[in-house]
Design a protein around this motif. Structure first.
Motif, PDB file in Angstrom:
ATOM      1  N   LEU A  89       0.840  -1.193   0.000  1.00  0.00           N
ATOM      2  CA  LEU A  89       0.000   0.000   0.000  1.00  0.00           C
ATOM      3  C   LEU A  89       0.877   1.247   0.000  1.00  0.00           C
ATOM      4  O   LEU A  89       1.800   1.381   0.815  1.00  0.00           O
ATOM      5  CB  LEU A  89      -0.921   0.004   1.215  1.00  0.00           C
ATOM      6  CG  LEU A  89      -1.904  -1.170   1.302  1.00  0.00           C
ATOM      7  CD1 LEU A  89      -2.670  -1.130   2.611  1.00  0.00           C
ATOM      8  CD2 LEU A  89      -2.860  -1.170   0.128  1.00  0.00           C
ATOM      9  N   ASP A  90       0.594   2.157  -0.895  1.00  0.00           N
ATOM     10  CA  ASP A  90       1.384   3.377  -1.010  1.00  0.00           C
ATOM     11  C   ASP A  90       1.001   4.384   0.074  1.00  0.00           C
ATOM     12  O   ASP A  90      -0.144   4.440   0.527  1.00  0.00           O
ATOM     13  CB  ASP A  90       1.168   4.022  -2.383  1.00  0.00           C
ATOM     14  CG  ASP A  90       1.644   3.130  -3.521  1.00  0.00           C
ATOM     15  OD1 ASP A  90       2.620   2.373  -3.299  1.00  0.00           O
ATOM     16  OD2 ASP A  90       1.033   3.172  -4.600  1.00  0.00           O
ATOM     17  N   ASP A  91       1.952   5.185   0.477  1.00  0.00           N
ATOM     18  CA  ASP A  91       1.705   6.324   1.363  1.00  0.00           C
ATOM     19  C   ASP A  91       1.069   5.927   2.694  1.00  0.00           C
ATOM     20  O   ASP A  91       0.249   6.661   3.249  1.00  0.00           O
ATOM     21  CB  ASP A  91       0.818   7.371   0.668  1.00  0.00           C
ATOM     22  CG  ASP A  91       1.443   7.888  -0.622  1.00  0.00           C
ATOM     23  OD1 ASP A  91       2.677   8.059  -0.644  1.00  0.00           O
ATOM     24  OD2 ASP A  91       0.705   8.094  -1.597  1.00  0.00           O
ATOM     25  N   LEU A  92       1.432   4.766   3.211  1.00  0.00           N
ATOM     26  CA  LEU A  92       0.935   4.343   4.518  1.00  0.00           C
ATOM     27  C   LEU A  92       2.111   4.140   5.458  1.00  0.00           C
ATOM     28  O   LEU A  92       3.003   3.340   5.182  1.00  0.00           O
ATOM     29  CB  LEU A  92       0.131   3.045   4.403  1.00  0.00           C
ATOM     30  CG  LEU A  92      -0.394   2.471   5.727  1.00  0.00           C
ATOM     31  CD1 LEU A  92      -1.435   3.410   6.330  1.00  0.00           C
ATOM     32  CD2 LEU A  92      -0.990   1.078   5.513  1.00  0.00           C
ATOM     33  N   ASP A  93       2.109   4.882   6.549  1.00  0.00           N
ATOM     34  CA  ASP A  93       3.145   4.714   7.561  1.00  0.00           C
ATOM     35  C   ASP A  93       2.753   3.536   8.460  1.00  0.00           C
ATOM     36  O   ASP A  93       1.633   3.488   8.975  1.00  0.00           O
ATOM     37  CB  ASP A  93       3.286   5.973   8.409  1.00  0.00           C
ATOM     38  CG  ASP A  93       3.887   7.130   7.623  1.00  0.00           C
ATOM     39  OD1 ASP A  93       4.688   6.865   6.717  1.00  0.00           O
ATOM     40  OD2 ASP A  93       3.542   8.285   7.923  1.00  0.00           O
ATOM     41  N   VAL A  94       3.672   2.611   8.644  1.00  0.00           N
ATOM     42  CA  VAL A  94       3.407   1.444   9.475  1.00  0.00           C
ATOM     43  C   VAL A  94       4.463   1.360  10.570  1.00  0.00           C
ATOM     44  O   VAL A  94       5.664   1.462  10.298  1.00  0.00           O
ATOM     45  CB  VAL A  94       3.430   0.144   8.653  1.00  0.00           C
ATOM     46  CG1 VAL A  94       3.061  -1.049   9.536  1.00  0.00           C
ATOM     47  CG2 VAL A  94       2.485   0.239   7.462  1.00  0.00           C
ATOM     48  N   THR A  95       3.988   1.166  11.788  1.00  0.00           N
ATOM     49  CA  THR A  95       4.891   0.974  12.921  1.00  0.00           C
ATOM     50  C   THR A  95       4.497  -0.285  13.668  1.00  0.00           C
ATOM     51  O   THR A  95       3.309  -0.536  13.903  1.00  0.00           O
ATOM     52  CB  THR A  95       4.828   2.170  13.896  1.00  0.00           C
ATOM     53  OG1 THR A  95       5.330   3.334  13.244  1.00  0.00           O
ATOM     54  CG2 THR A  95       5.662   1.910  15.147  1.00  0.00           C
TER      55      THR A  95
END
Length: 233
Positions: free
Chosen positions: A179-185
């Motif tokens: 998925l583009d432009d998704l910040d994941v932590t």
């Protein structure tokens, strides 16, 4: 103000987020705590054919309900429907995904496919119910040695449908790293080895990785610490 959607794990319900939700709300944030089908306050609707798609739909509907950009947080099993929801149309509203000490799903594979050790543990817990529903795991399995917290979790927990853990993550949904432009932590709680192997996967995907010294339900006993992690993640 930030809007949060918090997704509970196996045997849980929206109730498990009380301390963290209160901490976030004190800081002026909006918090939604959906309950997954057949669990918690929805336990009267428990049935053997509940699907992972049902749980993904609950999360996606909660995200859509906010009418706003959200930070989506999943814990334990709750990371699976959370990852599913971000890949739906509703997921466009998710600006950040935070996975708390939970599974990282693989399209076309189930939780049990990826974690046969978990499958074995839950098979034993589900034996009294013909393999359909798993009894809650003992708090000691989560590294919890506080009697008050252990009793609270035990009393509030409900049966977990095995069907959602056996169903493969829908291949029609893209994996989170696509998925583009998704910040994941990803935040691992170090009090148990339940998700010790997650770090390698997370770093290989280029996601942010954090650790908190605490048991599997660290957000219950350390809400301020976890609020800070998911606020700046």
């Amino acid at each position: 103000m930030t809007t949060y959607v918090l997704v509970h794990g196996s045997w849980g319900g929206g109730w498990v987020w009380r301390a963290l939700a209160e901490e976030l709300e004190r800081s002026g944030h909006r918090v939604l705590v959906p309950t997954l089908t057949g669990l918690g306050s929805d336990a009267s609707n428990l049935r053997p054919d509940i699907t992972l798609d049902d749980h993904i739909r609950v999360v996606a509907d909660s995200v859509a309900e906010t009418g706003d950009e959200v930070i989506l947080v999943g814990h334990s099993y709750g990371t699976v429907p959370a990852c599913g929801a971000v890949a739906t149309a509703a997921g466009r509203a998710v600006r950040q995904l935070v996975l708390l000490d939970g599974f990282i799903p693989t399209p076309g594979r189930s939780v049990f496919d990826d974690r046969p050790d978990v499958a074995d543990i839950l098979a034993a817990l589900a034996a009294p119910h013909g393999g359909l529903y798993a009894e809650p795991a003992p708090p000691s399995a989560y590294g919890i040695d506080d009697a008050e917290i252990a009793d609270w979790l035990t009393e509030a927990s409900t049966l977990m449908p095995m069907s959602v853990l056996r169903q493969p993550f829908p291949s029609s949904l893209r994996s989170v790293d696509e998925l583009d432009d998704l910040d994941v932590t990803y935040v691992r709680f170090t009090g148990t080895d339940l998700f010790l192997s997650a770090e390698e996967t997370v770093r290989a995907r280029g996601w942010a990785f954090e650790e908190v010294d605490g048991h599997h339900f660290a957000f219950v006993t350390q809400p301020r610490t976890i609020a800070a992690k998911i606020s700046i993640a």
